[in-house]
Design a protein around this motif. Structure first.
Motif, PDB file in Angstrom:
ATOM      1  N   GLN A 193       1.054  -1.171   0.123  1.00  0.00           N
ATOM      2  CA  GLN A 193       0.211  -0.197  -0.171  1.00  0.00           C
ATOM      3  C   GLN A 193       1.069   1.175  -0.220  1.00  0.00           C
ATOM      4  OE1 GLN A 193      -2.746   0.288   3.438  1.00  0.00           O
ATOM      5  NE2 GLN A 193      -4.405   1.535   1.882  1.00  0.00           N
ATOM      6  N   ALA A 194       0.713   2.033  -1.014  1.00  0.00           N
ATOM      7  CA  ALA A 194       1.691   3.288  -1.676  1.00  0.00           C
ATOM      8  C   ALA A 194       0.507   4.394  -0.624  1.00  0.00           C
ATOM      9  CB  ALA A 194       1.947   3.412  -2.871  1.00  0.00           C
ATOM     10  N   PRO A 195       1.354   5.659   0.048  1.00  0.00           N
ATOM     11  CA  PRO A 195       0.221   6.538   0.873  1.00  0.00           C
ATOM     12  C   PRO A 195      -0.442   6.730  -0.504  1.00  0.00           C
ATOM     13  CG  PRO A 195       2.516   7.021   0.234  1.00  0.00           C
ATOM     14  CD  PRO A 195       2.346   5.621  -0.019  1.00  0.00           C
ATOM     15  N   GLY A 196      -2.001   6.959  -0.058  1.00  0.00           N
ATOM     16  CA  GLY A 196      -3.261   7.740  -0.873  1.00  0.00           C
ATOM     17  C   GLY A 196      -3.792   6.457  -1.872  1.00  0.00           C
ATOM     18  N   LYS A 197      -3.248   5.235  -1.616  1.00  0.00           N
ATOM     19  CA  LYS A 197      -3.749   4.234  -2.348  1.00  0.00           C
ATOM     20  C   LYS A 197      -4.415   3.132  -1.694  1.00  0.00           C
ATOM     21  CE  LYS A 197      -0.226   5.107  -6.193  1.00  0.00           C
ATOM     22  NZ  LYS A 197       0.763   4.873  -7.781  1.00  0.00           N
ATOM     23  N   GLU A 198      -4.809   2.134  -2.365  1.00  0.00           N
ATOM     24  CA  GLU A 198      -5.285   0.986  -1.914  1.00  0.00           C
ATOM     25  C   GLU A 198      -4.686  -0.046  -1.803  1.00  0.00           C
ATOM     26  OE1 GLU A 198     -10.133   1.628  -3.256  1.00  0.00           O
ATOM     27  OE2 GLU A 198      -9.204  -0.153  -3.530  1.00  0.00           O
ATOM     28  N   ARG A 199      -4.316  -1.060  -0.676  1.00  0.00           N
ATOM     29  CA  ARG A 199      -3.205  -1.881  -0.656  1.00  0.00           C
ATOM     30  C   ARG A 199      -3.900  -2.852  -1.966  1.00  0.00           C
ATOM     31  NH1 ARG A 199      -3.353  -4.344   5.497  1.00  0.00           N
ATOM     32  NH2 ARG A 199      -2.958  -2.450   5.502  1.00  0.00           N
ATOM     33  N   GLU A 200      -2.676  -3.538  -2.753  1.00  0.00           N
ATOM     34  CA  GLU A 200      -2.751  -4.418  -3.975  1.00  0.00           C
ATOM     35  C   GLU A 200      -1.900  -4.929  -3.615  1.00  0.00           C
ATOM     36  OE1 GLU A 200      -0.785  -1.771  -6.901  1.00  0.00           O
ATOM     37  OE2 GLU A 200       1.002  -1.741  -6.129  1.00  0.00           O
ATOM     38  N   PHE A 201      -2.583  -6.374  -4.381  1.00  0.00           N
ATOM     39  CA  PHE A 201      -2.079  -7.436  -4.699  1.00  0.00           C
ATOM     40  C   PHE A 201      -0.821  -7.332  -5.035  1.00  0.00           C
ATOM     41  CE2 PHE A 201      -1.301 -12.083  -4.768  1.00  0.00           C
ATOM     42  CZ  PHE A 201      -1.183 -12.610  -5.584  1.00  0.00           C
ATOM     43  N   VAL A 202      -0.098  -8.345  -4.509  1.00  0.00           N
ATOM     44  CA  VAL A 202       2.107  -8.813  -5.017  1.00  0.00           C
ATOM     45  C   VAL A 202       2.041  -9.550  -5.382  1.00  0.00           C
ATOM     46  CG1 VAL A 202       4.454  -8.285  -4.665  1.00  0.00           C
ATOM     47  CG2 VAL A 202       2.887  -6.216  -4.145  1.00  0.00           C
ATOM     48  N   ALA A 203       1.559 -10.659  -4.393  1.00  0.00           N
ATOM     49  CA  ALA A 203       2.029 -12.442  -4.848  1.00  0.00           C
ATOM     50  C   ALA A 203       1.824 -12.753  -3.907  1.00  0.00           C
ATOM     51  CB  ALA A 203       3.746 -12.000  -4.917  1.00  0.00           C
ATOM     52  N   ALA A 204       1.401 -14.616  -4.325  1.00  0.00           N
ATOM     53  CA  ALA A 204       0.703 -15.338  -3.193  1.00  0.00           C
ATOM     54  C   ALA A 204       1.483 -16.350  -3.537  1.00  0.00           C
ATOM     55  CB  ALA A 204      -0.486 -15.165  -3.668  1.00  0.00           C
ATOM     56  N   ILE A 205       0.955 -18.115  -2.636  1.00  0.00           N
ATOM     57  CA  ILE A 205       1.768 -18.734  -2.997  1.00  0.00           C
ATOM     58  C   ILE A 205       0.516 -19.713  -2.164  1.00  0.00           C
ATOM     59  CG2 ILE A 205       3.415 -18.493  -0.348  1.00  0.00           C
ATOM     60  CD1 ILE A 205       5.251 -20.692  -2.110  1.00  0.00           C
ATOM     61  N   ARG A 206       0.816 -20.676  -2.698  1.00  0.00           N
ATOM     62  CA  ARG A 206      -0.008 -22.021  -2.256  1.00  0.00           C
ATOM     63  C   ARG A 206      -0.272 -22.449  -1.057  1.00  0.00           C
ATOM     64  NH1 ARG A 206      -5.644 -20.910  -3.695  1.00  0.00           N
ATOM     65  NH2 ARG A 206      -5.955 -20.883  -5.874  1.00  0.00           N
ATOM     66  N   TRP A 207      -0.873 -23.262  -0.091  1.00  0.00           N
ATOM     67  CA  TRP A 207      -0.105 -23.651   1.341  1.00  0.00           C
ATOM     68  C   TRP A 207       1.153 -24.485   0.924  1.00  0.00           C
ATOM     69  CZ3 TRP A 207      -0.250 -29.104   2.043  1.00  0.00           C
ATOM     70  CH2 TRP A 207      -1.579 -29.891   0.798  1.00  0.00           C
ATOM     71  N   SER A 208       1.033 -25.458  -0.396  1.00  0.00           N
ATOM     72  CA  SER A 208       2.025 -26.343  -1.082  1.00  0.00           C
ATOM     73  C   SER A 208       3.336 -26.001  -1.038  1.00  0.00           C
ATOM     74  CB  SER A 208       1.627 -27.770  -1.588  1.00  0.00           C
ATOM     75  OG  SER A 208       1.267 -27.182  -2.658  1.00  0.00           O
ATOM     76  N   GLY A 209       3.516 -24.773  -1.702  1.00  0.00           N
ATOM     77  CA  GLY A 209       4.090 -23.492  -2.489  1.00  0.00           C
ATOM     78  C   GLY A 209       4.269 -24.563  -3.788  1.00  0.00           C
ATOM     79  N   GLU A 210       3.298 -25.518  -4.329  1.00  0.00           N
ATOM     80  CA  GLU A 210       3.271 -26.042  -5.896  1.00  0.00           C
ATOM     81  C   GLU A 210       3.105 -25.038  -7.106  1.00  0.00           C
ATOM     82  OE1 GLU A 210       2.854 -29.889  -4.907  1.00  0.00           O
ATOM     83  OE2 GLU A 210       1.201 -29.335  -6.351  1.00  0.00           O
ATOM     84  N   SER A 211       2.326 -23.652  -6.585  1.00  0.00           N
ATOM     85  CA  SER A 211       2.008 -22.251  -7.324  1.00  0.00           C
ATOM     86  C   SER A 211       1.994 -21.635  -6.790  1.00  0.00           C
ATOM     87  CB  SER A 211       0.302 -22.833  -7.385  1.00  0.00           C
ATOM     88  OG  SER A 211       0.194 -24.179  -8.115  1.00  0.00           O
ATOM     89  N   THR A 212       2.904 -20.451  -7.403  1.00  0.00           N
ATOM     90  CA  THR A 212       3.024 -19.327  -7.194  1.00  0.00           C
ATOM     91  C   THR A 212       2.147 -18.180  -7.878  1.00  0.00           C
ATOM     92  OG1 THR A 212       4.571 -18.785  -8.431  1.00  0.00           O
ATOM     93  CG2 THR A 212       5.422 -19.276  -5.815  1.00  0.00           C
ATOM     94  N   TYR A 213       1.349 -16.933  -7.702  1.00  0.00           N
ATOM     95  CA  TYR A 213       1.021 -16.040  -8.595  1.00  0.00           C
ATOM     96  C   TYR A 213       1.387 -14.545  -8.307  1.00  0.00           C
ATOM     97  CZ  TYR A 213      -2.230 -19.440  -8.018  1.00  0.00           C
ATOM     98  OH  TYR A 213      -3.121 -20.830  -8.039  1.00  0.00           O
ATOM     99  N   TYR A 214       1.644 -13.917  -9.266  1.00  0.00           N
ATOM    100  CA  TYR A 214       2.250 -12.114  -9.198  1.00  0.00           C
ATOM    101  C   TYR A 214       1.114 -11.537 -10.711  1.00  0.00           C
ATOM    102  CZ  TYR A 214       6.423 -14.680  -7.428  1.00  0.00           C
ATOM    103  OH  TYR A 214       7.176 -15.732  -7.376  1.00  0.00           O
ATOM    104  N   ALA A 215       1.605  -9.848  -9.644  1.00  0.00           N
ATOM    105  CA  ALA A 215       0.477  -9.074 -10.051  1.00  0.00           C
ATOM    106  C   ALA A 215       1.684  -9.063 -11.154  1.00  0.00           C
ATOM    107  CB  ALA A 215       0.716  -7.785  -9.171  1.00  0.00           C
TER     108      ALA A 215
END
Length: 122
Positions: free
Chosen positions: A39-61
């Motif tokens: 979250q940058a000043p004056g902006k909404e919180r945004e997705f950056v990256a995520a990882i599944r519980w197993s670590g098998e799949s990742t996701y990125y903005a």
């Protein structure tokens, strides 16, 4: 419940690198999908990256794809965000989150850390 504590933020010049860490408490940490948001000043919180519980799949903005890498070590209850080729527009408070039913949205997460500041100078 899960408690999350981020670390590793700081001031870096454009083109530099930082590695953020998020340490989680609780025996169920390894069962959660994990995400990083910012979250940058004056902006909404945004997705950056995520990882599944197993670590098998990742996701990125799209804005960080190819520059950032998310990983996790369930034995250490820790998730990481390696950030390379940093740009001034990456400046924000970075938060980690646990939960992740809807893995790229804030509402999909149940637990949040307090955040760590990343500042990239030009």
């Amino acid at each position: 419940q899960v408690q999350l504590v981020e670390s590793g933020g700081g001031l870096v010049q454009a083109g530099g690198s930082l590695r953020l860490s998020c340490a989680g408490s609780g025996r169920t940490f390894s069962s959660y999908n994990m995400g990083w948001f910012r979250q940058a000043p004056g902006k909404e919180r945004e997705f950056v990256a995520a990882i599944r519980w197993s670590g098998e799949s990742t996701y990125y903005a799209d804005s960080v794809k190819g520059r950032f890498t998310i990983s996790r070590d369930n034995a250490k209850n820790t998730v990481y965000l390696q950030m390379n080729s940093l740009k001034p527009e990456d400046t924000a408070v970075y938060y980690c989150a646990a939960g992740g039913v809807q893995i790229t949205t804030t509402r999909g997460y149940d637990y949040w850390g307090q955040g760590t500041q990343v500042t990239v100078s030009s």
